[in-house]
Design a protein around this motif. Structure first.
Motif, PDB file in Angstrom:
ATOM      1  N   ALA A 225      37.176  39.590  39.443  1.00  0.00           N
ATOM      2  CA  ALA A 225      38.430  39.663  38.341  1.00  0.00           C
ATOM      3  C   ALA A 225      39.067  41.125  38.329  1.00  0.00           C
ATOM      4  O   ALA A 225      40.362  41.457  38.457  1.00  0.00           O
ATOM      5  N   THR A 226      38.139  42.135  38.640  1.00  0.00           N
ATOM      6  CA  THR A 226      38.453  43.426  38.728  1.00  0.00           C
ATOM      7  C   THR A 226      39.342  43.727  39.647  1.00  0.00           C
ATOM      8  O   THR A 226      40.335  44.316  39.855  1.00  0.00           O
ATOM      9  N   LEU A 227      38.962  43.094  40.903  1.00  0.00           N
ATOM     10  CA  LEU A 227      39.302  43.339  42.113  1.00  0.00           C
ATOM     11  C   LEU A 227      40.935  42.711  42.190  1.00  0.00           C
ATOM     12  O   LEU A 227      41.929  43.432  42.735  1.00  0.00           O
ATOM     13  N   TYR A 228      41.162  41.504  41.401  1.00  0.00           N
ATOM     14  CA  TYR A 228      42.360  40.893  41.269  1.00  0.00           C
ATOM     15  C   TYR A 228      43.257  41.822  40.477  1.00  0.00           C
ATOM     16  O   TYR A 228      44.504  42.065  41.021  1.00  0.00           O
ATOM     17  N   PHE A 229      42.921  42.237  39.317  1.00  0.00           N
ATOM     18  CA  PHE A 229      43.881  43.333  38.876  1.00  0.00           C
ATOM     19  C   PHE A 229      44.007  44.699  39.419  1.00  0.00           C
ATOM     20  O   PHE A 229      45.176  45.111  39.291  1.00  0.00           O
ATOM     21  N   ALA A 230      43.373  44.935  40.351  1.00  0.00           N
ATOM     22  CA  ALA A 230      43.398  46.280  41.088  1.00  0.00           C
ATOM     23  C   ALA A 230      44.248  46.001  42.253  1.00  0.00           C
ATOM     24  O   ALA A 230      45.191  46.943  42.702  1.00  0.00           O
ATOM     25  N   ASP A 231      44.422  44.980  42.709  1.00  0.00           N
ATOM     26  CA  ASP A 231      45.085  44.546  43.973  1.00  0.00           C
ATOM     27  C   ASP A 231      46.603  44.984  43.805  1.00  0.00           C
ATOM     28  O   ASP A 231      47.306  44.477  42.881  1.00  0.00           O
ATOM     29  N   PRO A 232      47.272  45.737  44.608  1.00  0.00           N
ATOM     30  CA  PRO A 232      48.601  46.117  44.437  1.00  0.00           C
ATOM     31  C   PRO A 232      49.754  45.010  44.645  1.00  0.00           C
ATOM     32  O   PRO A 232      50.826  44.885  44.172  1.00  0.00           O
ATOM     33  N   ASP A 233      49.205  44.048  45.233  1.00  0.00           N
ATOM     34  CA  ASP A 233      50.054  42.803  45.571  1.00  0.00           C
ATOM     35  C   ASP A 233      50.235  41.895  44.171  1.00  0.00           C
ATOM     36  O   ASP A 233      51.443  41.190  44.234  1.00  0.00           O
ATOM     37  N   ASN A 234      49.530  42.362  43.011  1.00  0.00           N
ATOM     38  CA  ASN A 234      49.781  41.742  41.788  1.00  0.00           C
ATOM     39  C   ASN A 234      50.366  42.541  40.773  1.00  0.00           C
ATOM     40  O   ASN A 234      50.045  42.887  39.925  1.00  0.00           O
ATOM     41  N   ALA A 235      51.653  43.208  41.412  1.00  0.00           N
ATOM     42  CA  ALA A 235      52.400  44.321  40.881  1.00  0.00           C
ATOM     43  C   ALA A 235      52.897  43.913  39.373  1.00  0.00           C
ATOM     44  O   ALA A 235      53.321  44.844  38.555  1.00  0.00           O
ATOM     45  N   SER A 236      53.335  42.628  39.204  1.00  0.00           N
ATOM     46  CA  SER A 236      53.782  41.975  37.882  1.00  0.00           C
ATOM     47  C   SER A 236      52.724  41.572  36.962  1.00  0.00           C
ATOM     48  O   SER A 236      53.077  41.074  35.993  1.00  0.00           O
ATOM     49  N   VAL A 237      51.404  41.852  37.251  1.00  0.00           N
ATOM     50  CA  VAL A 237      50.536  41.448  36.131  1.00  0.00           C
ATOM     51  C   VAL A 237      50.177  42.673  35.418  1.00  0.00           C
ATOM     52  O   VAL A 237      49.159  43.648  35.961  1.00  0.00           O
ATOM     53  N   THR A 238      50.697  42.602  34.105  1.00  0.00           N
ATOM     54  CA  THR A 238      50.228  43.767  33.207  1.00  0.00           C
ATOM     55  C   THR A 238      50.080  43.120  31.842  1.00  0.00           C
ATOM     56  O   THR A 238      50.945  42.395  31.440  1.00  0.00           O
ATOM     57  N   GLY A 239      49.314  43.967  30.935  1.00  0.00           N
ATOM     58  CA  GLY A 239      49.222  43.406  29.644  1.00  0.00           C
ATOM     59  C   GLY A 239      48.505  42.301  29.476  1.00  0.00           C
ATOM     60  O   GLY A 239      48.448  41.593  28.309  1.00  0.00           O
ATOM     61  N   GLN A 240      47.799  41.667  30.456  1.00  0.00           N
ATOM     62  CA  GLN A 240      46.878  40.697  30.331  1.00  0.00           C
ATOM     63  C   GLN A 240      45.318  40.546  30.117  1.00  0.00           C
ATOM     64  O   GLN A 240      44.867  41.651  30.536  1.00  0.00           O
ATOM     65  N   MET A 241      44.878  39.449  29.812  1.00  0.00           N
ATOM     66  CA  MET A 241      43.604  39.587  29.584  1.00  0.00           C
ATOM     67  C   MET A 241      42.795  38.267  30.108  1.00  0.00           C
ATOM     68  O   MET A 241      43.390  37.242  29.850  1.00  0.00           O
ATOM     69  N   LEU A 242      42.025  38.444  30.907  1.00  0.00           N
ATOM     70  CA  LEU A 242      41.183  37.314  31.499  1.00  0.00           C
ATOM     71  C   LEU A 242      39.636  37.399  31.066  1.00  0.00           C
ATOM     72  O   LEU A 242      38.808  38.285  31.194  1.00  0.00           O
ATOM     73  N   VAL A 243      39.630  36.115  30.172  1.00  0.00           N
ATOM     74  CA  VAL A 243      38.271  35.997  29.617  1.00  0.00           C
ATOM     75  C   VAL A 243      37.437  35.179  30.379  1.00  0.00           C
ATOM     76  O   VAL A 243      37.694  33.866  30.810  1.00  0.00           O
ATOM     77  N   ILE A 244      36.219  35.725  30.926  1.00  0.00           N
ATOM     78  CA  ILE A 244      35.395  35.003  31.577  1.00  0.00           C
ATOM     79  C   ILE A 244      33.937  34.749  30.832  1.00  0.00           C
ATOM     80  O   ILE A 244      33.207  35.566  30.672  1.00  0.00           O
ATOM     81  N   ASP A 245      34.098  33.537  30.294  1.00  0.00           N
ATOM     82  CA  ASP A 245      32.886  33.170  29.232  1.00  0.00           C
ATOM     83  C   ASP A 245      32.384  31.739  29.440  1.00  0.00           C
ATOM     84  O   ASP A 245      31.879  31.488  28.478  1.00  0.00           O
ATOM     85  N   GLY A 246      32.661  31.026  30.337  1.00  0.00           N
ATOM     86  CA  GLY A 246      32.225  29.640  30.667  1.00  0.00           C
ATOM     87  C   GLY A 246      32.593  28.762  29.551  1.00  0.00           C
ATOM     88  O   GLY A 246      31.909  27.641  29.345  1.00  0.00           O
ATOM     89  N   GLY A 247      33.698  29.129  29.085  1.00  0.00           N
ATOM     90  CA  GLY A 247      34.468  28.267  27.909  1.00  0.00           C
ATOM     91  C   GLY A 247      33.933  28.589  26.585  1.00  0.00           C
ATOM     92  O   GLY A 247      34.575  27.857  25.760  1.00  0.00           O
ATOM     93  N   LEU A 248      33.259  29.636  26.371  1.00  0.00           N
ATOM     94  CA  LEU A 248      32.654  29.726  25.055  1.00  0.00           C
ATOM     95  C   LEU A 248      33.923  30.042  24.024  1.00  0.00           C
ATOM     96  O   LEU A 248      33.791  29.526  22.746  1.00  0.00           O
ATOM     97  N   THR A 249      35.001  30.816  24.238  1.00  0.00           N
ATOM     98  CA  THR A 249      36.199  31.203  23.288  1.00  0.00           C
ATOM     99  C   THR A 249      36.930  29.740  23.031  1.00  0.00           C
ATOM    100  O   THR A 249      37.886  29.843  22.224  1.00  0.00           O
ATOM    101  N   ALA A 250      36.711  28.895  24.176  1.00  0.00           N
ATOM    102  CA  ALA A 250      37.668  27.596  24.157  1.00  0.00           C
ATOM    103  C   ALA A 250      37.348  26.640  23.146  1.00  0.00           C
ATOM    104  O   ALA A 250      38.059  25.704  22.654  1.00  0.00           O
ATOM    105  N   VAL A 251      36.090  26.844  22.662  1.00  0.00           N
ATOM    106  CA  VAL A 251      35.439  25.705  21.825  1.00  0.00           C
ATOM    107  C   VAL A 251      36.066  25.964  20.097  1.00  0.00           C
ATOM    108  O   VAL A 251      36.223  26.867  19.617  1.00  0.00           O
TER     109      VAL A 251
END
Length: 251
Positions: A225-251
Motif C-alpha cells: 500500500a505504501t508503494l502504491y501511494f509513493a508511486d508518482p504514476d498515482n499523481a492524483s491520489v491525495t488526501g486518501q486513507m486506505l484501511v487494511i484490516d480484513g474487514g474489521l471496520t466494515a462490520v
C-alpha cells in the motif's frame, strides 16, 4: 511501476516491524533510503541485508519528540541522499493503559512522538520539496485505533486519529505544491512483536474473532500500500486513507 532509480525516501521507525518491511520494499523498488530509529545502532544490522545492497542507505538517530532532532534528521537525509521524494511516517509511541490512570507526562510522551513530531517532520519535508521544486509524497502509517473505539488505547488512538485528519488537511494545503499526503491504517499486523503478544491461544482467538477474513494483516500488505501511494504514476491520489484490516471496520 515508474522507474524509481534515483528516488529517495525517508522512513521513520525503521529498525523493525512495519518500518523495516516498508524500507525493504522501497529499496527493492530502487529507492535510496534514509532509515531512522531512536537508537541508530539498531539500524547497522538492518542495513547489511541484501535488500539494501544496490541502493544508497543512511542511518539516522531520530527522537520525534525533539524539535532539534526532527530538524537534524531532515537535514541529514537531504544532505546524504541529495534530497527526499517520499516520507513515510511510521514512528510512534504506544501506550496501553486505562484512561483514568494516564498521566500528563504519558500523554505528552505518546502524542509528542506520534502526532506532534510527525507533523513537524512532515512540514520540514514539504518545505524541502517546495524550496527545491520537487514533487513529494507523504505516507502516514496510522491505525484502526484512530478510526474505531477500543479500550486502554485512548491516547494512542487519539494521536492516530489526529494523524488521519492531519493527512487530509495537509493534502489540501499542499495540493497546488505537487505534494501528496495519504494514510495507510492497518489493523493488527503480524510482526515479530505481535507474534509474542499473541502467543497466548485465548488472546489470539479473541483478536481473530474480530476480523471477518479470519487472519491477521501481513506486513507485506502495508508495504504494498505504501508503494502504491509513493508511486508518482498515482499523481492524483491525495488526501486518501486506505484501511487494511480484513474487514474489521466494515462490520
Amino acid at each position: 511501476m515508474t522507474d524509481t532509480t534515483h528516488k529517495k525516501a525517508l522512513i521513520t521507525g525503521a529498525s523493525a516491524g512495519l518500518g523495516l518491511e516498508i524500507s525493504r520494499a522501497l529499496a527493492q523498488e530502487g529507492y535510496d533510503v534514509a532509515l531512522t530509529s531512536r537508537d541508530a545502532g539498531k539500524l547497522e544490522s538492518v542495513l547489511s541485508h541484501d535488500d539494501f545492497a544496490n541502493v544508497k542507505t543512511v542511518a539516522i538517530e531520530l527522537e520525534l519528540a525533539s524539535e532539534d532532532s526532527v530538524n537534524r534528521a531532515i537535514k541529514t537525509a537531504t544532505d546524504e541522499l541529495g534530497g527526499i521524494d517520499v516520507l513515510v511516517n511510521n514512528g510512534a509511541t504506544p501506550l496501553i493503559k486505562p484512561a483514568i490512570e494516564v498521566t500528563w507526562q504519558e500523554w505528552d510522551r505518546v502524542v509528542d512522538a506520534t502526532l506532534k513530531g510527525t507533523y513537524f517532520l512532515t512540514c520540514r519535508f514539504a518545505e524541502h520539496c517546495i524550496n527545491t521544486e520537487r514533487a513529494g509524497s507523504v505516507i502516514n502509517i496510522a491505525s484502526t485505533h484512530g478510526i474505531v473505539g477500543w479500550p486502554l488505547r485512548t491516547v494512542y488512538g487519539t494521536a492516530k486519529g489526529g494523524m488521519i485528519q492531519m493527512s487530509r488537511m495537509l493534502a489540501i494545503e499542499w495540493a497546488d505544491k505537487n505534494i501528496r499526503v495519504n494514510t495507510v491504517s492497518p489493523a493488527t499486523v503480524m510482526t515479530e512483536s505481535r507474534m509474542e503478544s499473541l502467543s497466548d491461544p485465548k488472546n489470539r482467538a479473541s483478536m481473530l474473532g474480530r476480523i471477518p477474513t479470519g487472519r491477521f494483516v501481513e506486513a507485506s500488505e502495508i508495504a504494498a500500500a505504501t508503494l502504491y501511494f509513493a508511486d508518482p504514476d498515482n499523481a492524483s491520489v491525495t488526501g486518501q486513507m486506505l484501511v487494511i484490516d480484513g474487514g474489521l471496520t466494515a462490520v
